[in-house]
Design a protein around this motif. Structure first.
Motif, short mmCIF file in Angstrom:
data_model
loop_
_atom_site.label_atom_id
_atom_site.label_comp_id
_atom_site.label_asym_id
_atom_site.label_seq_id
_atom_site.Cartn_x
_atom_site.Cartn_y
_atom_site.Cartn_z
N PHE A 198 0.83 -1.20 0.00
CA PHE A 198 0.00 0.00 0.00
C PHE A 198 0.87 1.26 0.00
CE2 PHE A 198 -2.84 -3.22 1.71
CZ PHE A 198 -3.97 -3.01 0.97
N GLN A 199 1.98 1.21 0.74
CA GLN A 199 2.86 2.36 0.79
C GLN A 199 3.53 2.60 -0.56
OE1 GLN A 199 5.96 1.98 3.68
NE2 GLN A 199 6.76 4.01 3.35
N LYS A 200 3.99 1.55 -1.18
CA LYS A 200 4.70 1.66 -2.46
C LYS A 200 3.75 2.06 -3.58
CE LYS A 200 7.48 -1.10 -5.62
NZ LYS A 200 7.94 -2.43 -5.95
N ASN A 201 2.50 1.60 -3.53
CA ASN A 201 1.56 1.84 -4.62
C ASN A 201 0.32 2.59 -4.16
OD1 ASN A 201 2.95 0.22 -6.72
ND2 ASN A 201 2.58 -1.42 -5.26
N SER A 202 0.46 3.53 -3.23
CA SER A 202 -0.70 4.21 -2.66
C SER A 202 -1.48 4.99 -3.72
CB SER A 202 -0.29 5.13 -1.52
OG SER A 202 0.60 6.12 -1.99
N ARG A 203 -0.79 5.68 -4.59
CA ARG A 203 -1.48 6.45 -5.63
C ARG A 203 -2.19 5.52 -6.61
NH1 ARG A 203 2.06 11.00 -7.79
NH2 ARG A 203 1.47 11.84 -5.78
N ASN A 209 0.07 3.90 -13.22
CA ASN A 209 -1.11 4.75 -13.26
C ASN A 209 -1.53 5.09 -14.69
OD1 ASN A 209 -2.05 5.37 -10.54
ND2 ASN A 209 0.02 6.13 -10.24
N ARG A 210 -0.58 5.17 -15.60
CA ARG A 210 -0.92 5.54 -16.97
C ARG A 210 -1.86 4.53 -17.62
NH1 ARG A 210 5.02 5.21 -19.11
NH2 ARG A 210 5.48 3.73 -17.51
N TYR A 211 -1.81 3.26 -17.18
CA TYR A 211 -2.69 2.25 -17.74
C TYR A 211 -4.15 2.50 -17.38
CZ TYR A 211 1.65 -0.42 -18.43
OH TYR A 211 2.89 -0.83 -18.79
N MET A 212 -4.36 3.22 -16.28
CA MET A 212 -5.72 3.49 -15.82
C MET A 212 -6.34 4.70 -16.50
SD MET A 212 -5.89 2.84 -11.80
CE MET A 212 -4.19 2.97 -11.28
N HIS A 213 -5.54 5.50 -17.14
CA HIS A 213 -6.05 6.72 -17.77
C HIS A 213 -7.08 6.34 -18.82
CE1 HIS A 213 -6.16 10.55 -19.91
NE2 HIS A 213 -5.71 11.06 -18.78
N VAL A 214 -8.19 7.05 -18.85
CA VAL A 214 -9.28 6.69 -19.75
C VAL A 214 -8.90 6.81 -21.22
CG1 VAL A 214 -11.10 7.15 -18.09
CG2 VAL A 214 -10.29 9.00 -19.57
N ASP A 215 -7.90 7.61 -21.54
CA ASP A 215 -7.46 7.77 -22.93
C ASP A 215 -6.27 6.89 -23.28
OD1 ASP A 215 -9.39 9.70 -23.42
OD2 ASP A 215 -8.10 11.33 -22.71
#
Length: 151
Positions: free
Chosen positions: A13-18, A60-66
């Motif tokens: 959770f600490q490493k991947n909180s965002r 996080n970029r994989y989650m971007h809607v575009d």
């Protein structure tokens, strides 16, 4: 997670909180006008890494809607093949108990109850559910037998 019998610490959770926060948003966000639908894929990848020792790339970029992958697909392509537990139709309680039974086939229901901090009645209900799904079966009797994991 500890109440389900998983032994985890806060490192993931600490490493991947965002990433975790954004995955929670994507799991609950819909915008039908823009064609955006909620998806639990990102949470599943996070918990797969946390609980099942998979090695999904959490960006996080994989989650971007575009976001469009290199092969012009909107799907997330994992570099790690799915483990056998990824495809099971189980609750977290069932998955935790299934993992404990796989690690110790002679484990008693009272031991499972103590480890998961659940009641023996709950353990019996979960074990019955796993048996009904043909994920486990009892060999050699009730008292001196052992559990066989079928998946």
């Amino acid at each position: 997670m500890k109440t389900f019998g998983f032994r985890v610490n806060n490192d993931a959770f600490q490493k991947n909180s965002r990433y975790f926060r954004n995955a929670l948003v994507r799991a609950n966000y819909n915008n039908l006008q823009k064609g955006i639908h909620f998806t639990t894929n990102f949470l599943e990848m996070f918990f797969g890494n946390l609980l099942l020792d998979t090695n999904y790339e959490l960006k996080n970029r994989y989650m971007h809607v575009d976001y469009v992958a290199e092969n012009d697909s909107q799907s997330i392509i994992s570099k790690v093949p799915k483990s056998q537990f990824d495809t099971l139709d189980c609750t977290l309680e069932e998955l935790a108990i299934l993992e404990m039974v796989a690690n110790n086939p002679t484990i008693k229901q009272q031991e499972l109850a103590d480890t998961t901090e659940k009641s023996v009645a709950t353990i019996k209900r979960v074990m019955k559910s796993l048996q009904d799904k043909n994920y486990i079966r009892r060999e050699s009797g009730k008292r001196y037998g052992k559990w066989e994991v079928l998946v």
